[in-house]
Design an enzyme around this catalytic site. Sequence first.
Site, PDB file in Angstrom:
ATOM      1  N   ARG A 106      14.425   7.013   9.684  1.00 22.89           N
ATOM      2  CA  ARG A 106      14.427   7.883   8.509  1.00 22.89           C
ATOM      3  C   ARG A 106      15.193   9.162   8.818  1.00 22.89           C
ATOM      4  NH1 ARG A 106       8.122   7.283   6.472  1.00 22.89           N
ATOM      5  NH2 ARG A 106       8.241   5.043   6.066  1.00 22.89           N
ATOM      6  N   SER A 199       9.618   5.592   2.214  1.00 22.03           N
ATOM      7  CA  SER A 199       8.211   5.557   1.821  1.00 22.03           C
ATOM      8  C   SER A 199       7.844   6.698   0.888  1.00 22.03           C
ATOM      9  CB  SER A 199       7.318   5.546   3.068  1.00 22.03           C
ATOM     10  OG  SER A 199       5.962   5.355   2.712  1.00 22.03           O
ATOM     11  N   HIS A 200       6.952   7.559   1.319  1.00 23.48           N
ATOM     12  CA  HIS A 200       6.402   8.631   0.490  1.00 23.48           C
ATOM     13  C   HIS A 200       7.245   9.892   0.517  1.00 23.48           C
ATOM     14  CE1 HIS A 200       5.087   8.900   4.612  1.00 23.48           C
ATOM     15  NE2 HIS A 200       4.851  10.177   4.453  1.00 23.48           N
ATOM     16  N   ASP A 364       2.849   5.181  -4.061  1.00 24.56           N
ATOM     17  CA  ASP A 364       3.894   6.037  -3.488  1.00 24.56           C
ATOM     18  C   ASP A 364       5.283   5.461  -3.716  1.00 24.56           C
ATOM     19  OD1 ASP A 364       3.710   3.910  -1.667  1.00 24.56           O
ATOM     20  OD2 ASP A 364       4.359   5.158   0.002  1.00 24.56           O
ATOM     21  N   ASP A 366       7.490   3.545  -2.066  1.00 24.11           N
ATOM     22  CA  ASP A 366       7.808   2.132  -1.871  1.00 24.11           C
ATOM     23  C   ASP A 366       6.646   1.209  -2.188  1.00 24.11           C
ATOM     24  OD1 ASP A 366       6.340   2.954   0.384  1.00 24.11           O
ATOM     25  OD2 ASP A 366       7.304   1.480   1.677  1.00 24.11           O
ATOM     26  N   ASP A 368       3.440   1.030  -0.985  1.00 25.50           N
ATOM     27  CA  ASP A 368       2.459   0.546  -0.013  1.00 25.50           C
ATOM     28  C   ASP A 368       1.249   1.475   0.148  1.00 25.50           C
ATOM     29  OD1 ASP A 368       3.689   2.592   1.403  1.00 25.50           O
ATOM     30  OD2 ASP A 368       4.235   1.368   3.140  1.00 25.50           O
ATOM     31  N   ARG A 369       1.280   2.643  -0.470  1.00 22.92           N
ATOM     32  CA  ARG A 369       0.138   3.558  -0.391  1.00 22.92           C
ATOM     33  C   ARG A 369      -0.548   3.661  -1.735  1.00 22.92           C
ATOM     34  NH1 ARG A 369       1.366   8.395   3.857  1.00 22.92           N
ATOM     35  NH2 ARG A 369       2.642   7.203   5.308  1.00 22.92           N
ATOM     36  N   THR A 432      -1.834   4.329  14.852  1.00 19.63           N
ATOM     37  CA  THR A 432      -1.218   4.439  13.534  1.00 19.63           C
ATOM     38  C   THR A 432       0.063   3.602  13.496  1.00 19.63           C
ATOM     39  OG1 THR A 432      -2.128   6.635  13.153  1.00 19.63           O
ATOM     40  CG2 THR A 432      -0.170   6.043  11.906  1.00 19.63           C
ATOM     41  N   GLU A 451      -5.664   2.693   6.745  1.00 18.32           N
ATOM     42  CA  GLU A 451      -5.321   3.934   7.427  1.00 18.32           C
ATOM     43  C   GLU A 451      -5.709   5.099   6.535  1.00 18.32           C
ATOM     44  OE1 GLU A 451      -1.415   2.571   9.999  1.00 18.32           O
ATOM     45  OE2 GLU A 451      -1.095   3.491   8.046  1.00 18.32           O
ATOM     46  N   SER A 453      -4.090   7.550   5.915  1.00 15.40           N
ATOM     47  CA  SER A 453      -2.887   8.044   5.246  1.00 15.40           C
ATOM     48  C   SER A 453      -2.615   7.284   3.950  1.00 15.40           C
ATOM     49  CB  SER A 453      -1.680   7.965   6.179  1.00 15.40           C
ATOM     50  OG  SER A 453      -1.524   6.660   6.697  1.00 15.40           O
ATOM     51  N   LYS A 464       0.717  -2.733   4.264  1.00 13.44           N
ATOM     52  CA  LYS A 464      -0.258  -2.130   3.352  1.00 13.44           C
ATOM     53  C   LYS A 464       0.256  -2.294   1.932  1.00 13.44           C
ATOM     54  CE  LYS A 464       1.452   2.476   4.755  1.00 13.44           C
ATOM     55  NZ  LYS A 464       1.940   2.227   6.126  1.00 13.44           N
TER      56      LYS A 464
END
Length: 641
Positions: A106, A199-200, A364, A366, A368-369, A432, A451, A453, A464
């Site tokens: 990233r 991600s987020h 989020d 992508d 996954d959260r 993690t 997790e 997070s 996730k």
Amino acid sequence: MALYAPKHAKLCTFAAYSSNLCRVQCLLHSSARSLSFLNSTAAPPLFPYLSFNKPNYPPSSSYSPLSVTASSPSSSTTLAQSQGLNIKLIPTKPIEGQKTGTSGLRKKVKVFMQDNYLANWIQALFNSLPPEDYKDGVLVLGGDGRYFNREASQIIIKIAAGNGVAKILVGKEGILSTPAVSAVIRKRKANGGFIMSASHNPGGPDYDWGIKFNYSSGQPAPESITDKIYGNTLSISEIKVADIPDVDLTSLGVTKYGNFTVEVVDPVADYLELMEDVFDFSLIRSLLSRPDFRFIFDAMHAVTGAYAKPIFVDKLGAGLNSVANGVPLEDFGHGHPDPNLTYAKDLVNIMYGENAPDFGAASDGDGDRNMILGGEFFVTPSDSVAIIAANAQEAIPYFQSGPKGLARSMPTSGALDRVAQKLNLPFYEVPTGWKFFGNLMDAGKLSICGEESFGTGSDHIREKDGIWAVLAWLSIIAYLNKTRRPGEQLISVADVVKKHWATYGRNFFSRYDYEECESEGANKMVEHLRDLVSRSKAGDKYGNYVLHLADDFNYTDPVDGSVASKQGVRFIFTDGSRIIFRLSGTGSAGATVRLYIEQFEPDVSKHNLDAQAALKPLIDLALSLSKLKDFTGREKPTVIT
């Protein structure tokens, strides 16, 4: 040879539809950056109280063409390949700083837009994999719709073809959520897949982009591979690129170039089919269609906007207005697509306002959260996974025989531990990073995990899964209310959580994030803490707390024996309280310091205390122990969860 990406302009229009609300609809245009085409023929109405900001990109002409660039125009060579393609060997040089973190590589978008930055990493990946893992094989490609994904898709496709991949399955417009990539890999028996996402983290020309690779089980590549990728980025000398035109990703269908095939697939279909296998959709529909139950899902202008309407509205009967910010945008509407109490503040304000909906959720960038809310009630991710695990066998058909085992990341609270103990299930504490759960799942040892997070999931895939978590919660609420008639008081999200606390006790938990700290100061703080650990012993007193254990968490994988060291500095006290410090690997700049604080409370009369008040003595101790302010200069955290 240059791989030129098409240039795009941006077009959004604003229209007022009624006297008491203004809605935003991004119009699809040949150069539009909205991805509203994924939401059938018309974009779903936005929830009227959530804000939207018009993208304000600089004109694309201000950027240089994206390319895989040779050191000189005549220095590339052409190889004849058996798949009927011309393959160019493009000379290149190593680029510093391409070591992957917890969830891939990233960086800022402008870093990836540098000559060969992305191309070098993709080629280094192929150089790191055994040929049988991709030669004449099938790979999946998708992402969260953020800025630069379209251009990156073309580069990845051409390098994959150049390295002998037989087929690429790519989501329409390059769209596939992270959970959907894992699902497609598993269903189509692909060799692996690329996920284009940070991600987020925020998106847009001035923000973040990322890339990671998942293996044939659908899980993120292990450190043994990511370490090889980094090593190969330091010695790379050429890139193999197929001399083919840009692929049209706007329409479903198959395109062939010699023996190389690109199939543009529906980003929702395989994932939706899997969700229908996991959950009882008729049960959930019975809840969402009730006149006395109101539901809102905030997609945060991120990838799950493409999934929300087909799943929640079309399949499960939620009202059209129940999907907020449902059009994926390349900059997430100038928002920060992280579903927590700080960045999902519009949803939080709705759920804590007058006449709040019964159930609120967000996902989020992508997909996954997740975040789960009831009326004036926030469910911590640590409690969320514990409650799903405690109710899964009754409420979710996929778990009708009971979970095989439970697991959490080390910083996540011990709430799940207590469920595993009561249900007599195997339990695992891992570092993690979702890849650590994958080995346990593949070995048949693990069913449900999470997790702190905001990541929750199960062995239906190897990532996730934000929408899965929302459907799991809706299943539990629906199951508990299935005999309640209209007009009878429904069992609420808060009721479910408080009953769980009464049964298992409450683990008060909070996380403080200090984002984009100077790396030097953050690293010095960690070294200071490690020095404290080396001098600590059981029985040492820290104010009113007595030390049970202090360490830098190490993990030995029970499946393959691999070791992950220095995964977080822990201070564990005799009453079960914990203080944990980690540097996060999910940011694109500087260092994010994460501080985790936990205290177990068995007394039901104290369960309604505010978490920050209950944890204040531990928080004060943590800040004093770490000298965080002295090392980082930070007075306050960026985010408190």
